[in-house]
Design an enzyme around this catalytic site. Structure first.
Site, short mmCIF file in Angstrom:
data_model
loop_
_atom_site.label_atom_id
_atom_site.label_comp_id
_atom_site.label_asym_id
_atom_site.label_seq_id
_atom_site.Cartn_x
_atom_site.Cartn_y
_atom_site.Cartn_z
N ARG A 2 0.55 -1.34 0.29
CA ARG A 2 -0.05 0.08 -0.12
C ARG A 2 0.89 1.28 -0.15
NH1 ARG A 2 -2.74 -3.78 1.67
NH2 ARG A 2 -0.75 -4.20 2.68
N THR A 3 1.69 1.49 0.82
CA THR A 3 2.50 2.65 1.03
C THR A 3 3.29 2.77 -0.21
OG1 THR A 3 2.63 1.90 3.60
CG2 THR A 3 3.75 3.88 2.67
N ARG A 7 10.79 4.01 3.30
CA ARG A 7 10.67 2.96 4.43
C ARG A 7 11.88 2.47 4.52
NH1 ARG A 7 5.83 -0.99 4.65
NH2 ARG A 7 4.77 1.09 5.19
N LYS A 11 25.45 -2.98 -1.29
CA LYS A 11 26.72 -3.01 -1.35
C LYS A 11 27.31 -2.19 -0.08
CE LYS A 11 26.16 -2.68 -6.11
NZ LYS A 11 26.05 -1.50 -7.39
N HIS A 18 4.72 5.92 11.41
CA HIS A 18 4.41 5.76 10.21
C HIS A 18 3.09 7.08 9.77
CE1 HIS A 18 3.01 3.99 6.31
NE2 HIS A 18 2.74 2.84 6.75
N1 CP Z 1 -0.34 -0.09 5.59
C1 CP Z 1 0.86 -0.27 5.27
O1 CP Z 1 1.91 0.27 5.78
O2 CP Z 1 0.77 -1.23 4.44
P1 CP Z 1 2.24 -1.66 3.57
O3 CP Z 1 2.99 -2.34 4.27
O4 CP Z 1 1.54 -2.89 2.66
O5 CP Z 1 2.59 -0.52 2.99
#
Ligand code: CP
Length: 306
Positions: A51-52, A101, A80, A129
């Site tokens: 999703r993110t 991320r 590396k 998040h």
């Molecule tokens: N909600 C969320 O962060 O989903 P993902 O880990 O798929 O990005």
């Protein structure tokens, strides 16, 4: 230049404005279709995501911009030994904005310190998040018409669930918010969140183990997955993973106007039989994630659409 590291980087007024833009985008998508023409988003994902990453990319594409990036550390020069600081200096030459991320808490902050483009924290370890929080706030506002005067149940892995930590940080700034923290003893909300965020802001909360005890009182039930990737041993994960399963029977205990949210992915914690319940809002929530990330990209790039 602004970055987004935590939901608290925006004042309540700025957040309200961002949510207004997101709602306008939902109502008038064509108005925004060329807003980011010529702009590039880089998605730097050192940890898995569906999703993110894809909702950031959909957001930029919906705005007429383009996207590039990597979906795992293995497919980047991190494998590396390249540092986050060096990577972001390079990405700053290629893109106008990036979403990162990383499994290590604080890595996006390090990136922001060395970046000449806006950096969006797309999840750092068990810490924060913030774009999920923006998504959650937009979802709650669209369903309930408000962000104040609510009882919110947070259920599952409150220890490692970074979405929960970010959401609590954001919601304590609104009037009349009360939390019911539903978790097994081993997965309680960390002391630093209870003390530094809830107690310090005089926000009422109670901790319960049984989901059934909390359900009748809730306006929003926020379910979470037990975070397998943050456990140190498999045995503990297996013992905890099916502690909560929301099913049709339990939904009978919930008010008619209570909505179920989940940041997804789900594993077993919401039975698929709940998906048809009109109160199941988690797929609507995933759609809200695109609108709010469109609004965020516009805001961080300081692009205004009349
Ligand atoms: N909600 C969320 O962060 O989903 P993902 O880990 O798929 O990005």
């Amino acid at each position: 230049m602004r970055h987004l590291m935590s939901p608290l980087d925006f004042s309540v007024e700025e957040l309200d404005k961002l949510l207004d833009i997101a709602q306008d985008i939902e109502a008038n998508p064509a108005k925004y279709a060329h807003a980011c023409e010529g702009k590039k988003l880089a998605t730097l994902f050192y940890e898995p995501s569906t999703r993110t990453r894809l909702s950031h990319e959909a957001a930029m594409l919906n705005l007429g911009g383009s996207v590039m990036g990597f979906a795992s550390a293995d497919s980047s020069s991190a494998s590396k030994g390249e540092s986050v600081a060096d990577t972001i200096r390079v990405i700053s030459c290629y893109a106008d904005i990036c979403a990162m991320r990383h499994p290590k808490e604080g890595a996006p902050m390090v990136a922001a310190q060395h970046s000449s483009i806006p950096v969006i924290n797309a999840g750092d370890g068990g810490h924060q998040h913030p774009t999920q929080t923006l998504t959650d706030l937009l979802t709650i506002k669209s369903l309930k018409g408000r962000l104040n005067n609510m009882t919110i149940g947070l259920c599952g892995d409150l220890k490692f669930g970074r979405t929960v930590h970010s959401l609590i940080n954001a919601l304590v700034r609104y009037e009349g918010i009360r939390f019911i923290l539903i978790s097994p003893e081993e997965l309680r909300l960390p002391e630093y969140v209870r003390h530094d965020v809830l107690d310090r802001n005089n926000v009422p909360y109670e901790e319960v183990v049984r989901l059934e005890d909390a359900l009748p009182e809730l306006d929003i039930l926020y379910m979470t997955r037990v975070q397998k990737e943050r456990f140190f041993n498999e045995e503990d994960y297996v013992r905890m993973k099916d502690f909560y399963i929301l099913d049709k029977q339990k939904m009978k205990l919930a008010p008619e106007d209570m909505y179920v949210l989940h940041p997804l992915p789900r594993v077993n914690e919401i039975s698929v039989e709940v998906d048809d319940d009109p109160r199941a809002a988690y797929f609507h929530q995933a759609q809200c994630g695109v609108y709010v990330r469109m609004a965020l990209i516009l805001t961080l790039l300081d692009i205004h659409v009349d």
